[in-house]
Design a protein around this motif. Sequence first.
Motif, short mmCIF file in Angstrom:
data_model
loop_
_atom_site.label_atom_id
_atom_site.label_comp_id
_atom_site.label_asym_id
_atom_site.label_seq_id
_atom_site.Cartn_x
_atom_site.Cartn_y
_atom_site.Cartn_z
N VAL A 108 -7.84 -58.89 115.02
CA VAL A 108 -8.72 -57.69 114.77
C VAL A 108 -7.93 -56.99 113.50
CG1 VAL A 108 -9.90 -55.86 115.39
CG2 VAL A 108 -9.75 -58.10 116.76
N ALA A 109 -7.12 -56.65 113.83
CA ALA A 109 -6.34 -55.88 112.66
C ALA A 109 -6.55 -56.36 111.33
CB ALA A 109 -4.57 -55.62 113.07
N SER A 110 -6.11 -57.63 111.11
CA SER A 110 -6.24 -58.32 109.82
C SER A 110 -7.69 -58.14 109.23
CB SER A 110 -5.97 -59.80 109.94
OG SER A 110 -4.59 -59.92 110.19
N ILE A 111 -8.68 -58.38 110.16
CA ILE A 111 -10.15 -58.43 109.66
C ILE A 111 -10.33 -56.75 109.46
CG2 ILE A 111 -12.38 -58.50 110.26
CD1 ILE A 111 -11.59 -60.70 112.43
N ALA A 112 -10.00 -55.74 110.18
CA ALA A 112 -10.06 -54.52 109.95
C ALA A 112 -9.51 -54.13 108.57
CB ALA A 112 -9.55 -53.72 111.15
N ARG A 113 -8.34 -54.49 108.45
CA ARG A 113 -7.60 -54.24 107.14
C ARG A 113 -8.31 -54.67 105.81
NH1 ARG A 113 -3.34 -55.92 108.64
NH2 ARG A 113 -3.36 -57.86 107.80
N ARG A 114 -8.62 -55.98 105.86
CA ARG A 114 -9.51 -56.33 104.76
C ARG A 114 -11.08 -55.72 104.71
NH1 ARG A 114 -6.96 -61.42 106.38
NH2 ARG A 114 -8.90 -61.75 107.84
N ALA A 143 -24.35 -49.39 112.41
CA ALA A 143 -23.17 -49.85 111.90
C ALA A 143 -22.54 -51.04 112.69
CB ALA A 143 -22.15 -48.53 112.04
N GLN A 144 -22.81 -51.32 113.75
CA GLN A 144 -22.21 -52.30 114.63
C GLN A 144 -22.68 -53.59 113.97
OE1 GLN A 144 -23.19 -52.45 118.92
NE2 GLN A 144 -20.80 -52.35 119.21
N THR A 145 -23.94 -53.55 113.70
CA THR A 145 -24.40 -54.89 113.07
C THR A 145 -23.89 -55.19 111.67
OG1 THR A 145 -26.57 -54.80 114.47
CG2 THR A 145 -26.47 -56.13 112.40
N ARG A 146 -23.94 -54.01 110.95
CA ARG A 146 -23.57 -54.42 109.42
C ARG A 146 -21.79 -54.47 109.54
NH1 ARG A 146 -25.56 -49.13 109.30
NH2 ARG A 146 -23.55 -48.30 108.36
N TYR A 147 -21.18 -53.88 110.39
CA TYR A 147 -19.81 -54.39 110.50
C TYR A 147 -19.33 -55.66 111.13
CZ TYR A 147 -19.29 -49.16 109.08
OH TYR A 147 -19.13 -47.88 108.66
N GLY A 148 -20.21 -55.70 112.00
CA GLY A 148 -20.08 -57.08 112.87
C GLY A 148 -20.40 -58.10 111.82
N THR A 149 -21.24 -58.27 110.98
CA THR A 149 -21.69 -59.33 109.96
C THR A 149 -20.54 -59.26 108.99
OG1 THR A 149 -23.94 -58.59 110.14
CG2 THR A 149 -23.36 -60.06 108.09
N VAL A 159 -9.93 -50.34 113.77
CA VAL A 159 -9.65 -51.27 114.58
C VAL A 159 -10.38 -51.11 115.96
CG1 VAL A 159 -7.57 -52.19 115.69
CG2 VAL A 159 -7.27 -51.89 113.49
N LYS A 160 -10.26 -50.01 116.41
CA LYS A 160 -10.84 -49.64 117.68
C LYS A 160 -12.36 -50.01 117.70
CE LYS A 160 -11.23 -46.28 121.21
NZ LYS A 160 -10.51 -45.04 121.63
N PHE A 161 -13.20 -49.58 116.64
CA PHE A 161 -14.70 -49.96 116.68
C PHE A 161 -14.90 -51.38 116.64
CE2 PHE A 161 -18.83 -49.30 114.20
CZ PHE A 161 -19.51 -49.54 115.41
N LEU A 162 -13.93 -52.24 115.72
CA LEU A 162 -14.09 -53.65 115.42
C LEU A 162 -13.97 -54.26 116.94
CD1 LEU A 162 -14.78 -55.94 113.62
CD2 LEU A 162 -12.44 -55.84 112.76
N GLU A 163 -12.86 -53.88 117.66
CA GLU A 163 -12.61 -54.36 118.84
C GLU A 163 -13.85 -54.33 119.69
OE1 GLU A 163 -9.29 -52.19 119.96
OE2 GLU A 163 -7.86 -53.53 119.31
N GLN A 164 -14.43 -53.35 119.77
CA GLN A 164 -15.96 -53.20 120.57
C GLN A 164 -16.68 -54.14 119.93
OE1 GLN A 164 -16.99 -49.19 120.10
NE2 GLN A 164 -15.47 -48.31 121.03
N ILE A 165 -17.03 -54.30 118.84
CA ILE A 165 -17.78 -55.32 118.14
C ILE A 165 -17.65 -56.59 118.50
CG2 ILE A 165 -18.59 -56.31 115.90
CD1 ILE A 165 -18.15 -53.19 114.62
N MET A 166 -16.22 -57.08 118.43
CA MET A 166 -15.66 -58.54 118.72
C MET A 166 -16.00 -58.73 120.03
SD MET A 166 -15.12 -59.43 115.73
CE MET A 166 -14.05 -61.09 115.80
N SER A 167 -15.88 -57.65 121.04
CA SER A 167 -16.26 -57.97 122.45
C SER A 167 -17.66 -58.20 122.52
CB SER A 167 -15.78 -56.62 123.08
OG SER A 167 -16.26 -56.86 124.66
N ARG A 168 -18.74 -57.66 121.96
CA ARG A 168 -19.86 -58.14 121.96
C ARG A 168 -20.25 -59.36 121.36
NH1 ARG A 168 -24.07 -53.60 121.17
NH2 ARG A 168 -25.53 -55.41 121.85
N LEU A 169 -19.36 -59.75 120.24
CA LEU A 169 -19.76 -60.91 119.74
C LEU A 169 -19.28 -62.13 120.54
CD1 LEU A 169 -18.96 -60.10 116.14
CD2 LEU A 169 -21.01 -60.68 116.94
N LYS A 170 -18.07 -61.95 121.26
CA LYS A 170 -17.41 -62.86 122.23
C LYS A 170 -18.53 -62.92 123.47
CE LYS A 170 -13.49 -63.64 125.08
NZ LYS A 170 -13.94 -63.54 126.60
N ALA A 171 -19.02 -62.09 124.04
CA ALA A 171 -20.03 -61.90 125.06
C ALA A 171 -21.35 -62.92 124.71
CB ALA A 171 -20.46 -60.49 125.65
#
Length: 131
Positions: A28-34, A5-11, A39-51
């Motif tokens: 993140v809230a805007s992306i999560a809403r659209r 799910a992390q890969t699918r949602y991150g994409t 939001v919490k899961f997306l924050e984790q994903i975005m952290s990995r994408l940033k890293a």
Amino acid sequence: MHLSAQTRYGTRALIDLASERQDGPISVASIARRQDLSVKFLEQIMSRLKATSLVRVVRGRGYSLARDPRDISLNDILQALEVSEKVVHCLEPGKDCSREECCPTRRIWQGLDRVVSDYLAEFTLADLVAG
């Protein structure tokens, strides 16, 4: 092969960033809403994408792509977000297999792994945004 799910949602989040990039950094809230994501899961994903340098954060404003969408392939995303991007665990770097020298299927799995990787490398975020 099963994508997390992390890969699918991150994409989806990266496609969202690529689609909206002229508007500057996006929260993140805007992306999560659209994208109808947590939001919490997306924050984790975005952290990995940033890293992995696929996105950058602009403090107080949100995220933006770190590279042009034409320079981010689906294979890049897979490598950033999947714990194991190989089709079988024995192909992972550092995994020792006692049957490696005599395994009748190893070259098949290696070939399949190459095909998947090469196929995903053909598609970029720009391609997905364009439809």
